[in-house]
Every structure is written in C-alpha cells, then in structure tokens.
Design a protein around this motif. Sequence first.
Motif, PDB file in Angstrom:
ATOM      1  N   TYR A   1     -64.723  -0.880 -12.649  1.00 23.82           N
ATOM      2  CA  TYR A   1     -63.559  -1.314 -11.869  1.00 23.82           C
ATOM      3  C   TYR A   1     -63.773  -1.256 -10.361  1.00 23.82           C
ATOM      4  O   TYR A   1     -62.836  -1.404  -9.590  1.00 23.82           O
ATOM      5  CB  TYR A   1     -62.279  -0.593 -12.321  1.00 23.82           C
ATOM      6  N   GLY A   2     -65.026  -1.076  -9.963  1.00 21.71           N
ATOM      7  CA  GLY A   2     -65.326  -1.226  -8.535  1.00 21.71           C
ATOM      8  C   GLY A   2     -65.619   0.057  -7.790  1.00 21.71           C
ATOM      9  O   GLY A   2     -65.890   0.039  -6.598  1.00 21.71           O
ATOM     10  N   LEU A   3     -65.542   1.212  -8.498  1.00 19.53           N
ATOM     11  CA  LEU A   3     -65.882   2.463  -7.836  1.00 19.53           C
ATOM     12  C   LEU A   3     -67.391   2.647  -7.963  1.00 19.53           C
ATOM     13  O   LEU A   3     -67.892   3.345  -8.837  1.00 19.53           O
ATOM     14  CB  LEU A   3     -65.118   3.630  -8.473  1.00 19.53           C
ATOM     15  N   THR A   4     -68.105   1.957  -7.075  1.00 18.97           N
ATOM     16  CA  THR A   4     -69.558   1.866  -7.169  1.00 18.97           C
ATOM     17  C   THR A   4     -70.221   2.907  -6.256  1.00 18.97           C
ATOM     18  O   THR A   4     -69.569   3.442  -5.356  1.00 18.97           O
ATOM     19  CB  THR A   4     -69.986   0.432  -6.792  1.00 18.97           C
ATOM     20  N   PRO A   5     -71.509   3.169  -6.473  1.00 17.36           N
ATOM     21  CA  PRO A   5     -72.170   4.248  -5.717  1.00 17.36           C
ATOM     22  C   PRO A   5     -72.430   3.929  -4.241  1.00 17.36           C
ATOM     23  O   PRO A   5     -72.972   4.762  -3.533  1.00 17.36           O
ATOM     24  CB  PRO A   5     -73.499   4.458  -6.460  1.00 17.36           C
ATOM     25  N   ASP A   6     -72.025   2.742  -3.789  1.00 14.42           N
ATOM     26  CA  ASP A   6     -72.159   2.423  -2.355  1.00 14.42           C
ATOM     27  C   ASP A   6     -70.861   2.700  -1.598  1.00 14.42           C
ATOM     28  O   ASP A   6     -70.718   2.377  -0.428  1.00 14.42           O
ATOM     29  CB  ASP A   6     -72.570   0.954  -2.177  1.00 14.42           C
ATOM     30  N   LEU A   7     -69.877   3.294  -2.292  1.00 16.12           N
ATOM     31  CA  LEU A   7     -68.537   3.475  -1.719  1.00 16.12           C
ATOM     32  C   LEU A   7     -68.354   4.844  -1.050  1.00 16.12           C
ATOM     33  O   LEU A   7     -68.675   5.874  -1.634  1.00 16.12           O
ATOM     34  CB  LEU A   7     -67.492   3.329  -2.829  1.00 16.12           C
TER      35      LEU A   7
ATOM     36  N   MET B   1     -55.887   6.519   5.133  1.00 20.44           N
ATOM     37  CA  MET B   1     -57.001   6.525   4.184  1.00 20.44           C
ATOM     38  C   MET B   1     -57.646   5.146   4.116  1.00 20.44           C
ATOM     39  O   MET B   1     -56.943   4.135   4.074  1.00 20.44           O
ATOM     40  CB  MET B   1     -56.484   6.881   2.785  1.00 20.44           C
ATOM     41  N   LEU B   2     -58.967   5.134   4.083  1.00 21.12           N
ATOM     42  CA  LEU B   2     -59.681   3.870   3.940  1.00 21.12           C
ATOM     43  C   LEU B   2     -60.980   4.126   3.203  1.00 21.12           C
ATOM     44  O   LEU B   2     -61.476   5.260   3.160  1.00 21.12           O
ATOM     45  CB  LEU B   2     -59.966   3.263   5.320  1.00 21.12           C
ATOM     46  N   SER B   3     -61.506   3.081   2.594  1.00 26.84           N
ATOM     47  CA  SER B   3     -62.804   3.181   1.938  1.00 26.84           C
ATOM     48  C   SER B   3     -63.673   2.039   2.430  1.00 26.84           C
ATOM     49  O   SER B   3     -63.159   1.034   2.918  1.00 26.84           O
ATOM     50  CB  SER B   3     -62.649   3.098   0.415  1.00 26.84           C
ATOM     51  N   PHE B   4     -64.986   2.209   2.336  1.00 23.99           N
ATOM     52  CA  PHE B   4     -65.876   1.093   2.668  1.00 23.99           C
ATOM     53  C   PHE B   4     -67.147   1.183   1.839  1.00 23.99           C
ATOM     54  O   PHE B   4     -67.500   2.236   1.313  1.00 23.99           O
ATOM     55  CB  PHE B   4     -66.195   1.060   4.171  1.00 23.99           C
TER      56      PHE B   4
ATOM     57  N   SER C   1     -69.255  -3.939  11.687  1.00 22.38           N
ATOM     58  CA  SER C   1     -70.550  -3.259  11.579  1.00 22.38           C
ATOM     59  C   SER C   1     -71.489  -3.995  10.626  1.00 22.38           C
ATOM     60  O   SER C   1     -71.126  -4.288   9.480  1.00 22.38           O
ATOM     61  CB  SER C   1     -70.345  -1.821  11.091  1.00 22.38           C
ATOM     62  N   PRO C   2     -72.711  -4.238  11.056  1.00 30.76           N
ATOM     63  CA  PRO C   2     -73.685  -4.904  10.188  1.00 30.76           C
ATOM     64  C   PRO C   2     -74.155  -4.009   9.024  1.00 30.76           C
ATOM     65  O   PRO C   2     -74.831  -4.482   8.121  1.00 30.76           O
ATOM     66  CB  PRO C   2     -74.853  -5.209  11.126  1.00 30.76           C
ATOM     67  N   TYR C   3     -73.796  -2.741   9.052  1.00 31.86           N
ATOM     68  CA  TYR C   3     -74.207  -1.816   7.987  1.00 31.86           C
ATOM     69  C   TYR C   3     -73.203  -1.754   6.834  1.00 31.86           C
ATOM     70  O   TYR C   3     -73.406  -1.047   5.867  1.00 31.86           O
ATOM     71  CB  TYR C   3     -74.395  -0.393   8.552  1.00 31.86           C
ATOM     72  N   VAL C   4     -72.077  -2.465   7.005  1.00 33.20           N
ATOM     73  CA  VAL C   4     -70.969  -2.347   6.059  1.00 33.20           C
ATOM     74  C   VAL C   4     -70.703  -3.691   5.401  1.00 33.20           C
ATOM     75  O   VAL C   4     -70.624  -4.712   6.075  1.00 33.20           O
ATOM     76  CB  VAL C   4     -69.698  -1.875   6.826  1.00 33.20           C
ATOM     77  N   LYS C   5     -70.560  -3.688   4.055  1.00 35.35           N
ATOM     78  CA  LYS C   5     -70.320  -4.987   3.416  1.00 35.35           C
ATOM     79  C   LYS C   5     -68.860  -5.206   3.031  1.00 35.35           C
ATOM     80  O   LYS C   5     -68.445  -6.330   2.815  1.00 35.35           O
ATOM     81  CB  LYS C   5     -71.247  -5.191   2.220  1.00 35.35           C
ATOM     82  N   GLU C   6     -68.092  -4.124   2.933  1.00 34.51           N
ATOM     83  CA  GLU C   6     -66.696  -4.311   2.541  1.00 34.51           C
ATOM     84  C   GLU C   6     -65.858  -3.141   3.044  1.00 34.51           C
ATOM     85  O   GLU C   6     -66.298  -1.987   2.978  1.00 34.51           O
ATOM     86  CB  GLU C   6     -66.621  -4.381   1.003  1.00 34.51           C
ATOM     87  N   VAL C   7     -64.666  -3.442   3.555  1.00 32.83           N
ATOM     88  CA  VAL C   7     -63.761  -2.382   4.016  1.00 32.83           C
ATOM     89  C   VAL C   7     -62.453  -2.512   3.227  1.00 32.83           C
ATOM     90  O   VAL C   7     -61.928  -3.609   3.071  1.00 32.83           O
ATOM     91  CB  VAL C   7     -63.462  -2.510   5.532  1.00 32.83           C
ATOM     92  N   MET C   8     -61.973  -1.395   2.707  1.00 27.07           N
ATOM     93  CA  MET C   8     -60.741  -1.427   1.904  1.00 27.07           C
ATOM     94  C   MET C   8     -59.674  -0.604   2.607  1.00 27.07           C
ATOM     95  O   MET C   8     -59.807   0.622   2.754  1.00 27.07           O
ATOM     96  CB  MET C   8     -61.005  -0.814   0.524  1.00 27.07           C
ATOM     97  N   TYR C   9     -58.647  -1.285   3.045  1.00 29.93           N
ATOM     98  CA  TYR C   9     -57.557  -0.609   3.759  1.00 29.93           C
ATOM     99  C   TYR C   9     -56.297  -1.428   3.567  1.00 29.93           C
ATOM    100  O   TYR C   9     -56.279  -2.624   3.837  1.00 29.93           O
ATOM    101  CB  TYR C   9     -57.904  -0.491   5.255  1.00 29.93           C
TER     102      TYR C   9
END
Length: 371
Positions: free
Chosen positions: A340-346, A287-290, A273-281
């Motif tokens: 530590y990376g829990l940013t407001p874009d998550l 469970m996943l985060s992006f 997706s062009p709207y997503v900069k990072e996917v965490m899985y």
Amino acid sequence: MEKKSQSKKVQTDTFLAQIGNHQNPVTGSINTPIYFSTTYEHPTLGESTGYDYTRTKNPTREVVESALAVLENGAIGLATSSGMSAVQLVFSQFPVGSQIVASRDLYGGSYRYFKELENQGIYQFIYVDDEAGFEREITEKTAAVFIETPTNPLMSEVSIEKIAVFTKQYNVQLIVDNTFYTPLIQRPLDLGADIVLHSATKYLGGHNDLLAGAVITRSKEIGEQLAYSLNTTGAVLSPFDCWLLIRGMKTLSLRMERHEKNAQAVVAYLKTSPYVKEVMYPGRGGMLSFKINDQQMIKEFLRNLSIFTFAESLGGVESLITYPTTQTHADIPKELRESYGLTPDLLRISTGIEASEDLIEDLKQSFESLN
Ligand SMILES: *Cc1c(COP(=O)(O)O)cnc(C)c1O
C-alpha cells in the motif's frame, strides 16, 4: 472566591491558556495543584467529598479531562496512561466476535494491537484504503469503524463526514484517532464521529517528556461506560503526568501554528530537492513524509543530520525524523506495508518549533554531503 466552570465560552486560544485557572477557590492558585493523594477522607459514613480513591477520580485529572472534553466538543473526556491504553479502552466495549472496519494505513502499534485481538479470536478486522472501501465494508455486522486521518505515514486524508454517513446508517460507532491533527485542526465529533482518541504523548503533551492518552466521547452514556471500564481496569493517567499534560496543552495553539508553518516550509523545500522523488503532505498540520531517490542513502542521510533527531514519535517542540519501515511500522508485515505504499524509501518528519531556515539548511547539508 468561587470555582468557575471550564466551559468553552471563549476562543480556543484563551481556553487553552486558562486550563486549570479559576479552579481552586481555596488558595486561588493559577497553576493546577498536583494531588498525589491516593485516598480521601470521608466526613462520615455515607458521605464523600466527591473524591474517594484516585483511580476513580482525582482533582488534577479532573481538570485535564474536562479540558479535553471541551476541546473536542464532547460530553466526557478521559485521560489514560498512554495512547495505546486509550485504544485498548475504546476497544473494550464490543462483544466477542464483532467485526471492525479500519483504515489500512495506521499507526503500527494500533495495527499490532488489532492483530493481537484477532489472534485471540476477540474481533475480526477488515482494512480498507479509502472512502469507497468504507462504504463497501460497513454493514450491519460491523460494530465499529476506526480511522486515522490523515493516514499514517502516507498522509492522505479521508473524509470523516462521508464515513459518518455510513456509520450512522448502520448505527455503528465511528472512532477517530486524532493524534496528528489535534482538535485545533480537526474536531471529529463535530464531523459525525462518536469517539475521538489521542496519543497525548504527541502534540497535546508536546514536549517529548510525557506518555499519555485521551478518549473523548460524544455521548454521555458511552463516556460513562468507558469511565466505568477505565476505573475497573486501571490505566488512568498519573497526577504528575496530568499536570505535565495541562502544562503542554496551554501552548498547543502557539505550537501548532509553528509546527504547521515549519512543515509547509520544509515541504516547499523538499519539493525542489533533486534527492527527493515524492513529498506527502495534506496541506495542514506538522507531519509530512517523503520518498528519497536512492534508499541506499538513508543511513548516511540520517547520520548527517544535526538538528533533526532520528527518533520515533512526533508532535514535540524538537523536530524528529522517523524511518517507519524499522520504527513505527515495523510490526506490519513487509509485503503488506509495501503493497500500500509504505516502501523502504519513505521517511516521516514531525517538524518542531525551531526556525524553518535552520530545518531546511539541515536537510540540505545532509543531502549535499551524500556520496
Ligand atoms: C503514538 C501513537 C499512538 C500510541 O500512543 P502511545 O502514547 O505511544 O501509547 C496511537 N496513535 C497514533 C496516531 C500515534 O502516533
């Protein structure tokens, strides 16, 4: 008829489906009866049926507790009124002044409780990010190590086996919150942990209709101490909720398969997706985060969704999407979270058991209707 033991001689799927079956020789009931009785008649002075008072022991709770012990391959299982009461129970054991080493990226409610313990001068917490951090910080001053793996919400795995090497060396307890993976994906006691706990509100219950916790110990001795403490303090799981938990656990294996399959499909889509900069899985589990490209879009993105529900929590049959910054992790100070990376874009997703095509379509239409 005779009561058959709930021991694991069979495959996990079989064991799960059969929880509570063959346990009631008098009636043969397949479904575990809910024993609401708070107290039990004694045959005579000095004799007991084995049940005296429900806080101490209840036949419905016994079924779920023994199933939890079997599933996590532990000696003793305990069912508590919530995940937080499970955390509280486990942390009732150590002498005042003890030092605890914990994962930095963990459930916000656990962090809040640890802060509370620290503020009251009960324990001192040291937070670390990775295995090297655990190796560095675990010493003879440590009373316990507390980890979540995968971490929450950044979804990175730490090796229980590697950390167990150090906890064994210094003879300290290794406690693992196994809520995200469940014993179907990871059995921490087999990997060297001493205590496993769960928010059974999540995958074990599985239907967003039950608040519950679980504690399972490798040693009988620690388990008995905790059972004593649980009876003393009282945060046991109610008989009705035990029944709901049993019912949920019967389908755990089927559900986990679908949660995982859906998570993998959603991850594959988000990565394109062009709207997503990072996917965490981490490659397994539901469970996943992006991270979204433009965090200003989050409000609209959430509003546009029609299948995913914007809500905290996870592990139920319905797919949920959470904004950790204001929901699950709001109690962690902003600077600390962001460091530590829990940013407001998550955003964090718990995939339910719906059809993956519909989940992907929902995300896609929501992204595409932005701006
Ligand atoms: C939800 C959660 C808890 C707390 O459980 P409750 O049942 O809400 O009290 C603890 N740990 C993790 C990882 C959780 O997700």
